[in-house]
Design a protein around this motif. Structure first.
Motif, short mmCIF file in Angstrom:
data_model
loop_
_atom_site.label_atom_id
_atom_site.label_comp_id
_atom_site.label_asym_id
_atom_site.label_seq_id
_atom_site.Cartn_x
_atom_site.Cartn_y
_atom_site.Cartn_z
N ALA A 218 27.50 49.07 34.06
CA ALA A 218 27.91 50.35 34.65
C ALA A 218 29.36 50.66 34.30
CB ALA A 218 27.72 50.31 36.16
N GLY A 219 30.21 49.61 34.30
CA GLY A 219 31.60 49.82 33.95
C GLY A 219 31.78 50.31 32.53
N VAL A 220 31.01 49.73 31.60
CA VAL A 220 31.08 50.17 30.21
C VAL A 220 30.61 51.61 30.07
CG1 VAL A 220 30.20 49.75 27.88
CG2 VAL A 220 30.87 47.83 29.31
N VAL A 221 29.56 51.98 30.82
CA VAL A 221 29.07 53.37 30.78
C VAL A 221 30.14 54.33 31.26
CG1 VAL A 221 27.40 54.96 31.81
CG2 VAL A 221 26.64 52.72 31.02
N ALA B 272 40.97 58.38 34.56
CA ALA B 272 40.77 57.60 35.78
C ALA B 272 39.38 56.98 35.84
CB ALA B 272 41.00 58.48 37.00
N ILE B 273 38.36 57.71 35.38
CA ILE B 273 36.99 57.18 35.43
C ILE B 273 36.86 55.96 34.53
CG2 ILE B 273 34.57 57.68 34.89
CD1 ILE B 273 35.06 60.55 35.69
N ALA B 274 37.46 56.02 33.35
CA ALA B 274 37.41 54.89 32.43
C ALA B 274 38.14 53.68 33.00
CB ALA B 274 38.02 55.28 31.09
N ILE B 275 39.23 53.92 33.71
CA ILE B 275 39.97 52.82 34.34
C ILE B 275 39.12 52.16 35.43
CG2 ILE B 275 41.97 52.25 35.76
CD1 ILE B 275 43.50 54.41 34.19
N VAL B 276 38.38 52.99 36.20
CA VAL B 276 37.46 52.43 37.20
C VAL B 276 36.40 51.58 36.51
CG1 VAL B 276 35.67 53.02 38.89
CG2 VAL B 276 37.84 54.26 38.89
#
Length: 290
Positions: free
Chosen positions: A136-139, A270-274
């Motif tokens: 999910a993080g990679v997505v 920010a989404i990519a950092i999450v």
């Protein structure tokens, strides 16, 4: 004293591996800005063969038999050939260095599936949950990225890297675990030198600009990556389960992205950092003792 040192080394090895492996994507950007990707890899592997031959001549490790040589050649083609080739081509096709590690970052999912199904390696429900969190993080990191045109070819090359490094680490653990790493690596590097040499001759103009940037990056890739980090990877493979070793690759995109931001100004939203934080959490979950 020796036991304490070994204990400290075992604890530090995963972090050192992630840091070193991440620098490979950064150094690759420097070299492909000055050379065709397959040509650079042919030069790199030829230099590595020279270094490994020197090491083998001094240490004189036990040489593998013909079956061991064949297994080493296959593992080398997967771990070094298609993986490094895919990575270099991806970066050469305008995939930012900080993002070129993302698709190979899916390796833990693929590794766990294969290790569980074909090698009988036990993966607990908690570890599966961690692997899903990492996916999910990679997505999240990949959201809204362009996937067509030149970038599409770059992502395809990254996909080849994912499959090859996954199969390569599993193959190395299953068939090459008892082969002395110095002799085995020399065989692997000789094989991929021939592989990249033929590929560069067939598909590229063999253009190289011998700038200071290129020479320094090449020296780092030869000594620190191809000798240091690969040796450390194989050491970790021998000591750990395939799933735990593969989970380290979840941290590589985040570390690479930080380096790329500092060196090239590549930014993540920010989404990519999450997403990268989720990847780090996944590594903690997957590596928890069973």
């Amino acid at each position: 004293m020796n036991h304490d040192f070994n204990s400290i080394a075992a604890r530090a090895a995963p972090a050192i591996f992630v840091l070193l492996w991440s620098t490979g994507f950064i150094a690759t950007k420097y070299v492909v800005d000055n050379a065709d990707p397959l040509t650079y890899l042919a030069i790199r592997m030829a230099l590595v063969v020279g270094v490994m031959a020197f090491i083998v001549a001094i240490v004189r490790p036990r040489w593998p038999d013909r079956i061991g040589i064949a297994h080493s050649l296959i593992a080398g083609l997967l771990v070094h050939g298609f993986y490094l080739g895919g990575t270099a081509i991806a970066i050469a096709h305008s995939i930012p260095a900080g993002l070129s590690a993302l698709i190979p970052g899916l390796q833990p999912i693929l590794t766990s599936t294969i290790a569980s199904r074909w090698f009988g390696e036990r993966v607990t429900p908690l570890q599966w949950a961690g692997l899903v969190v990492g996916l999910a993080g990679v997505v999240l990191i990949l959201h809204s990225r362009p996937m067509s045109g030149e970038a599409g070819w770059g992502w395809l090359a990254s996909g080849v890297s994912l499959v090859s490094i996954t199969l390569g680490t599993l193959y190395q653990r299953h068939y090459c675990g008892k082969i002395d790493w110095r002799a085995g690596n020399l065989v692997q590097y000789i094989g991929v030198t021939i592989f990249f040499g033929i590929a560069a001759w067939l598909f590229e103009d063999n253009a190289v600009r011998w700038t200071t940037e290129f020479v320094l990056a090449m020296a780092w890739l030869v000594i620190v990556l191809s000798i240091g980090s690969i040796g450390l990877l194989y050491w970790l493979i021998r000591r750990s389960a395939a799933t735990s070793v593969a989970s380290l690759f979840y941290l590589v995109p985040a570390v690479t992205a930080v380096m790329a931001y500092l060196l090239f100004g590549e930014r993540l939203d920010a989404i990519a950092i999450v997403g990268m934080a989720a990847c780090a959490g996944a590594v903690f979950i997957v590596n928890r003792p069973i």
